[in-house]
Write a protein that holds these residues in place. Structure first.
Motif, PDB file in Angstrom:
ATOM      1  N   ALA A 122     104.028 -47.898 -19.026  1.00  0.00           N
ATOM      2  CA  ALA A 122     103.101 -46.814 -19.351  1.00  0.00           C
ATOM      3  C   ALA A 122     102.549 -46.219 -18.069  1.00  0.00           C
ATOM      4  O   ALA A 122     102.337 -46.921 -17.077  1.00  0.00           O
ATOM      5  N   ASP A 123     102.328 -44.906 -18.101  1.00  0.00           N
ATOM      6  CA  ASP A 123     101.723 -44.183 -16.983  1.00  0.00           C
ATOM      7  C   ASP A 123     100.475 -43.492 -17.524  1.00  0.00           C
ATOM      8  O   ASP A 123     100.571 -42.673 -18.445  1.00  0.00           O
ATOM      9  N   ILE A 124      99.315 -43.837 -16.978  1.00  0.00           N
ATOM     10  CA  ILE A 124      98.052 -43.286 -17.465  1.00  0.00           C
ATOM     11  C   ILE A 124      97.448 -42.434 -16.354  1.00  0.00           C
ATOM     12  O   ILE A 124      96.744 -42.945 -15.478  1.00  0.00           O
ATOM     13  N   PRO A 125      97.709 -41.120 -16.353  1.00  0.00           N
ATOM     14  CA  PRO A 125      97.119 -40.256 -15.334  1.00  0.00           C
ATOM     15  C   PRO A 125      95.628 -40.060 -15.608  1.00  0.00           C
ATOM     16  O   PRO A 125      95.195 -39.992 -16.763  1.00  0.00           O
TER      17      PRO A 125
ATOM     18  N   LYS B  16     101.932 -48.646 -27.235  1.00  0.00           N
ATOM     19  CA  LYS B  16     101.470 -47.454 -26.540  1.00  0.00           C
ATOM     20  C   LYS B  16      99.977 -47.577 -26.262  1.00  0.00           C
ATOM     21  O   LYS B  16      99.200 -47.958 -27.139  1.00  0.00           O
ATOM     22  N   PRO B  17      99.527 -47.270 -25.028  1.00  0.00           N
ATOM     23  CA  PRO B  17      98.112 -47.456 -24.719  1.00  0.00           C
ATOM     24  C   PRO B  17      97.201 -46.547 -25.540  1.00  0.00           C
ATOM     25  O   PRO B  17      97.439 -45.338 -25.656  1.00  0.00           O
ATOM     26  N   GLN B  18      96.162 -47.161 -26.107  1.00  0.00           N
ATOM     27  CA  GLN B  18      95.101 -46.424 -26.782  1.00  0.00           C
ATOM     28  C   GLN B  18      93.892 -46.421 -25.845  1.00  0.00           C
ATOM     29  O   GLN B  18      93.403 -47.480 -25.450  1.00  0.00           O
ATOM     30  N   ILE B  19      93.408 -45.228 -25.494  1.00  0.00           N
ATOM     31  CA  ILE B  19      92.394 -45.087 -24.457  1.00  0.00           C
ATOM     32  C   ILE B  19      91.022 -44.810 -25.065  1.00  0.00           C
ATOM     33  O   ILE B  19      90.867 -43.897 -25.883  1.00  0.00           O
TER      34      ILE B  19
ATOM     35  N   ASP C  72      93.966 -50.104 -24.322  1.00  0.00           N
ATOM     36  CA  ASP C  72      94.373 -51.170 -25.237  1.00  0.00           C
ATOM     37  C   ASP C  72      95.876 -51.048 -25.473  1.00  0.00           C
ATOM     38  O   ASP C  72      96.343 -50.046 -26.026  1.00  0.00           O
ATOM     39  N   LEU C  73      96.633 -52.066 -25.061  1.00  0.00           N
ATOM     40  CA  LEU C  73      98.088 -52.041 -25.213  1.00  0.00           C
ATOM     41  C   LEU C  73      98.572 -53.048 -26.247  1.00  0.00           C
ATOM     42  O   LEU C  73      99.749 -53.405 -26.278  1.00  0.00           O
ATOM     43  N   SER C  74      97.693 -53.513 -27.102  1.00  0.00           N
ATOM     44  CA  SER C  74      98.069 -54.518 -28.090  1.00  0.00           C
ATOM     45  C   SER C  74      99.088 -53.998 -29.094  1.00  0.00           C
ATOM     46  O   SER C  74      99.852 -54.778 -29.682  1.00  0.00           O
TER      47      SER C  74
END
Length: 382
Positions: free
Chosen positions: A136-139, A174-177, A169-171
């Motif tokens: 995952a890339d979180i800009p 896909k990350p949930q921000i 949260d990556l549980s």
């Protein structure tokens, strides 16, 4: 673990590791040699260096975390390098250069993901711990600081430019921000408590600190010590304090003050100030011995040749000594009977008894900085 024992037997049979050098990984550690881009693999009980592992790039502000089985270290270099080191085989297992300028990282509670915090281009990138493939890339559009792991396969980090804290949260893959705004001006570093509940970030651009309760379903910033800080007094800061090695001593937190010759004592239950201890210089690390009875403090240039030891019940300095020029980092053995100290300009790691303060041994090292024992594998936020 059984598979490690089998792996060691196989390595001996194939000649990859000599039988006389086999040690349990729980007794090992790594020392960063910042000038040469290398690591020293060390044995705590023997107080000696086992080998040098080279080729890790720019380690001028490097940190690392361990896999849950304590076999692999993930090293975060200032040049954006993420290096996976196998301390059983004593070599680099994999390496990627994932950004132009990185500033630390974390590993998820299940050991499956490794996250890296970036200055350039900013944001956080998350990798598969086995392969180092990008997950995952979180800009963020900002420099990121204070990246820690939190329970539930989450990562928490803060934006220097925007004064926000993000919870990824990556549980579910896909990350949930979740974004917490209004954290404060120019947060510079952060810590998470050992139960994974409270995330505290220090502020450089205004007075006070900010806490976030990660157990809250709708977390909000909680201002801490709003009357303390650098913001109004414009104190010169010679080196930013570090919160990653934070001290929890009994029922109190002990934090280095920004721009002041003090450490701050905070009630861990209600986050109110309980005291201040005047120190020799501007603290960089304030670190608690594992039993919480002592807090050891080192200092910024030009007073960085000294360590002071504070007694927790009295909050008074009970010992001070000068290991040598440029004391950069301290690391306690897991039960706190010894402390290892990196003295960069002396080219030494020095080892002291924490009860008698006697120097027990020293190890030659090339501009040593961070010291990381494998016991960190089982601690949240470290």
């Amino acid at each position: 673990m059984k598979w490690i024992a089998n792996a060691l037997v196989a390595l001996v049979m194939t000649g990859s590791v000599h039988a006389e050098t086999i040690l349990a990984t729980g007794d090992l550690g790594l020392v960063v040699e910042r000038a040469s881009g290398s690591l020293l693999l060390v044995d705590q009980s023997e107080r000696k260096m086992l080998t040098r592992i080279s080729g890790l790039g720019d380690l001028s502000h490097a940190s690392l975390v361990y896999s849950p089985d304590q076999r692999y270290a993930y090293v975060f270099g200032r040049d954006g390098g993420l290096t996976k080191v196998d301390i059983v085989e004593r070599k680099i297992a994999n390496r990627v250069v994932q950004s132009g300028n990185a500033i630390g990282g974390a590993i998820s509670d299940d050991g499956s993901l490794v996250a890296v915090s970036n200055y350039e281009p900013g944001g956080v990138r998350i990798f598969d711990a086995d392969t180092l493939d990008l997950v995952a890339d979180i800009p963020t559009g900002s420099k990121t600081i204070g990246l820690v792991d939190a329970p539930g396969k989450r990562f928490v980090f803060t934006l220097w430019d925007d004064g926000e804290t993000w919870i990824a949260d990556l549980s579910a893959g896909k990350p949930q921000i979740t974004k917490v705004t209004g954290v404060g001006t120019n947060p510079y570093d952060a810590l998470v408590t050992d139960d994974g509940r409270l995330y505290i970030t220090g502020l450089f651009g205004e007075d006070g600190l900010t806490a976030i309760d990660l157990w809250d379903d709708n977390p909000k910033p909680i201002r801490v010590l709003p009357e303390y800080g650098r913001g109004q007094q414009e104190m010169p800061v010679y080196k930013m304090p570090h919160l990653e090695g934070w001290a929890r001593a009994g029922r109190e937190f002990v934090l280095p003050a920004v721009g002041h010759h003090q450490v701050l004592w905070i009630n861990a239950d209600d986050l109110t100030e309980t005291g201040r201890t005047e120190t020799y210089g501007q603290p960089v690390f304030a670190m608690s011995r594992p039993d919480g009875r002592q807090v050891w403090v080192n200092f910024a240039h030009p007073l960085n040749d000294t360590i002071q030891v504070i007694d927790t019940p009295s909050k008074e300095i009970i010992h001070a000594f000068k290991p040598g020029p440029a004391v950069l980092h301290m690391e306690f053995t897991p039960r706190g009977h010894e402390v290892w100290v990196s003295v960069r300009d002396a080219g030494k790691v020095m080892i002291y008894d924490t009860h008698t303060f006697e120097k027990l041994a020293e190890i030659d090292a090339e501009s040593p900085s961070g010291i990381f024992f494998t016991s960190r594998a089982h601690k949240t936020g470290l």
